[in-house]
Structure formats: C-alpha cells, structure tokens
Scaffold this active site. Structure first.
Site: not given
Length: 476
Positions: A174, A259
């Site tokens: 994150e 991602e």
C-alpha cells in the site's frame, strides 16, 4: 532474499502503465471521432458533400468535436468534485473506524508499528489508519490525493489472520501506491470514465425523449424529427457505453500493472518476499471480498485484492491472478507455500526460539549440516544427513523427490542452524555469492585439506557458482 529482477519488473510495470494511459486517451479520441462521424452523417444533406476528413476540419466538425470534449470534461469535473473529499471521506464511506494513535489493542498497535517502519523505509509520511471492524476478509487500500493526506484502511480480517511479516508485506504494498502516485492516477481514470459515460447518458436521454415524443404525437414532420432524435440518441448511447466498456478494460489493465509494481515495491521495502507472498496465498485460500459495504465494486481497483465479484472477471479484473502475483514476486515461492500448507498444521510453529551462543566453531556447524556418523550416541541427524543411509543407500529418485520439499523438521533445523551462525557467516547469506560459498565450505570442511582442494577444483569456472577463495578463507 529478494528476487534479483524486481527493479526491472518495477520499470516494466511503469512503462506498461504509461502505454495503457496513452491507450485510455486514445479511446477518448476515438469516441470523439465516432460522435463526429454521426454528426457528419446527420448534417451531410445540409452542407456541401465534403469527404469526412475535410468535414472534420470545417466549422461543423470542429464544433462537434469541441462539444464532445466539453461534455467529457464536464462529466469528469463533476466526478472529480465528488471525490474531492480526500481519503478520510472514502474511509468513512465504507464504514471504517479511525484508529487512535495511542490504541492499546495489540493488533492495532502492531499495525501502527509496521506502518511507521514502512514509512521510514519508503520515505513517505505516516498516513491516518482506519480499520473496517465488520470485515473478516483480508484486504486493505489507501486513498487520498497526495501522500500528505493519504489514509490507509485495513480489514479486521487482515489484522487477525495475517502474521507480522505478512501484514508488513501488505502495508509495504500500500505504501507503494502512495509513493508512486497511484491514488491520483486512479482518481483521474475514474473521472475520465465518468466523462465517457456522460456521452452514453446524454444518448439515453435523447433516446427516451425522441421515442416517447414520437409515440405520443400524431404522424407529421415533427414526428420524423423526433424519431431522428431518438435514433441519434440510440447511436450516442451505444458509443458511450461501448466506450465505457473499453475504458474499463484499459482501467483494469492499468490497475493490474500498478498492482505488480506495488508487489515488487513491497519486496523492496520489506526485503522479505515471503511476507507479501504469504498474505496473497491466504487471500487465495479465502477471499478479499468486502461484504459490509455497497461500495465494494467502486473500491475494487484500490484494494490489495479483489474486493467484489466482477462480471467478465477475466477481462475486467483489476488485479492479476493470485498465483501469477506470487510467482512474479519470487520464482518457486508458490510451491514452497503450498508445500508448507500441505506438510504442517495451521497452528504448527516452524521456528525454534531457543537462545544459542554467538560463538560457534565452524566445524560444529559443518557437523550439524552433514550430521554426525549414524549410530553415534545422542546424535541429532540433520535433514541432509538423514537423506543418506550408509548401510543401505537410497535410490536417486527417492533422494531427488525430497529436493524443494519443506517439512516442519527441515524448517526447524534451518531456523536453529541460522541462529547459531556467527554474524560474519550470517552476513554472507545476504549475498548470492556468499551463500553459495558458505554451502561449499559447510560441505567440504570435514575433509582433509588436499581432498577439499580436489573437490573444489571440480567446480566449473563461473563468476557466481565457481570457487571464490577470498570468501572461503573467511570461513577458516
């Protein structure tokens, strides 16, 4: 040890993202040209019969293109304003609770400590932390326009089901989204999609007005005009929604690249590929779907894993398959995780915490790896020595089947041996060359000097796998 090519994978993901964003803007241009083509066909009888490319540069064409761009811009600005509340607004939208900086909850305290560690590793300020108390799945996301106002939201399932290394891998992932500007990119892509959708919504409005009016009025010239308006609305609606579909395809592709970039960056921050790999493996065994919020599909591209069940998931999935992500993090990691799951109980502790003295003779360590002679009183055979039977040798096929297989016994032995290694030896394990030479030393230390030299001379000439005397001499 991090996979050697993860910096290359980061650069590759950034290049692919740039290409996909260009494709996104190209889609907007194609939609504009499609609407202009409709305008050309509608106005063709009212103007000179110009070819389309000449009409496009005329006042009619420029006005039509400008109108389409303005409509897309207005739709994008409206959506942008709707998202202007920042990360805290998004966190409250999904029902997350702000974590008190002085929390006494052990899981929340662990999360805060990890976040502070990753803030130091990434050079990003510590975001506000939220937890979704009702979510038992494993997931997390960050939101905000800039690193200074970012918030991080994790589910209760992530806090309770992940160990510290796995949670650190998720947090590092994150932080990559914060550091690499993925939050701003996501908002821009959402805004552009909203602008494209506005073309379809205007077409839907014209379709309803045109066909409803033509159905309620008597047949006359106005009725034909209303019918034409309905057809125009139908064409615009098709263009708009087809554009949205392909826009979502590109958005999903952009998200998948980001991602992969975030996974590689997590390894960079934590230096532990098994942390994020283990978290992904647990998500693959369960799920990351958010069941307590109606905004799960809106948050899908922002989360650590898929947060909603998507139609056409193979096309519109915003995350690569879990197995693909794990294999990209480190080749062979997925096989090790599967082997560990197969050979151990969920509650089994695979590491030993028995304190060991720092000063250990190299001969003792070598003896533990190869093991004492079979039959020695009190001998504790290592996994390597247990693969051999001096009186009844095992077939090669049986020995090879053990290669790469992780068992509780082998992991406990490895952890015990690692704790006994002096700092000098442990430092060698952080480099590929050092680890290889340490293995050579452990396997040949018990041999006489001339026999050891003969064995090492059998090694092929190689910059990495060959004999390196400067390292081997440190082991004596």
């Amino acid at each position: 040890m991090a996979a050697p090519g993860f910096f290359q994978r980061q650069a590759h993901a950034r290049r692919n993202t740039t290409l996909l964003v260009v494709l996104f803007l190209t889609a907007v241009v194609l939609i504009t040209l499609a609407v202009c083509l409709v305008g050309y066909l509608v106005t063709r009888s009212e103007s000179s019969p110009l070819p389309f490319h000449h009409w496009l540069l005329s006042s009619h064409g420029i006005t039509t293109a400008a109108a389409v761009v303005v409509l897309i811009g207005i739709g994008s600005l409206v959506r942008w304003a709707d998202l202007a509340g920042g990360g805290s607004r998004v966190a409250k939208m999904v029902g997350a609770r702000l974590i008190d900086p002085d929390t006494r909850d052990p899981d929340e305290r662990k999360l805060r400590n990890i976040v502070e560690e990753m803030a130091i590793a990434s050079g990003v300020s510590v975001p506000e932390l939220y937890v979704m108390d009702g979510e038992t799945s494993i997931n997390a996301f960050v939101a905000g326009y800039s690193p200074g106002e970012a918030v991080m939201v994790v589910t209760k399932g992530a806090l309770s089901q992940l160990d510290r290394d796995e949670l650190q891998g998720v947090v590092g992932h994150e932080f990559s989204h914060i550091l690499n500007g993925d939050m701003r990119l996501n908002v821009r892509l959402i805004a552009i999609l909203a602008g494209i959708l506005m073309i379809g919504q205007i077409g839907q409005f014209l379709l309803r007005v045109g066909f409803y009016s033509s159905a309620t009025r008597s047949r006359n010239s106005d009725n034909r005009a209303q019918f034409a308006m309905g057809v125009l609305g139908l064409v615009l609606m098709i263009i708009g929604y087809v554009g949205v579909f392909f826009g979502r395809l590109i958005q999903a592709a952009v998200s998948r690249q980001r991602e992969m970039l975030a996974d590689a960056s997590s390894v960079q921050f934590t230096r532990n590929p098994e942390g994020i790999g283990g978290a992904l493996f647990k998500i693959g065994m369960t799920s990351g779907y958010l069941d307590t919020t109606s905004h799960a599909s809106d948050m899908n591209h922002m989360c650590f894993g898929e947060s909603a069940r998507m139609k056409f998931s193979s096309l519109l999935a915003s995350h690569p398959p879990v197995n693909e992500r794990i294999n990209a993090i480190q080749p062979g990691l997925l096989a090790r995780l599967r082997s560990r799951l197969r050979d151990t109980e969920p509650s089994a502790k695979l590491q030993t915490n028995t304190p060991q003295p720092e000063t250990v003779r190299f001969a003792d360590l070598a003896n533990q790896v190869t093991g004492p002679a079979r039959g020695t009183p009190g001998a504790r055979l290592s996994p390597l020595r247990s693969s051999f039977n001096e009186t009844a040798p095992q077939p090669a096929s049986q020995l090879s089947s053990r290669v790469g297989t992780v068992t509780p016994k082998s992991e406990a032995f490895a952890a015990d041996l690692l704790q006994q290694l002096p700092a000098t030896f442990r430092n060698l394990l952080y480099t590929r060359a050092g680890a290889i030479q340490l293995c050579y030393g452990l396997l040949t230390y018990h041999l006489p000097a001339n026999e050891r030299e003969r064995c090492l001379a059998l090694l092929p000439e190689h910059t990495l796998l060959g004999e390196q005397q400067d390292i081997l001499t440190k082991l004596n």
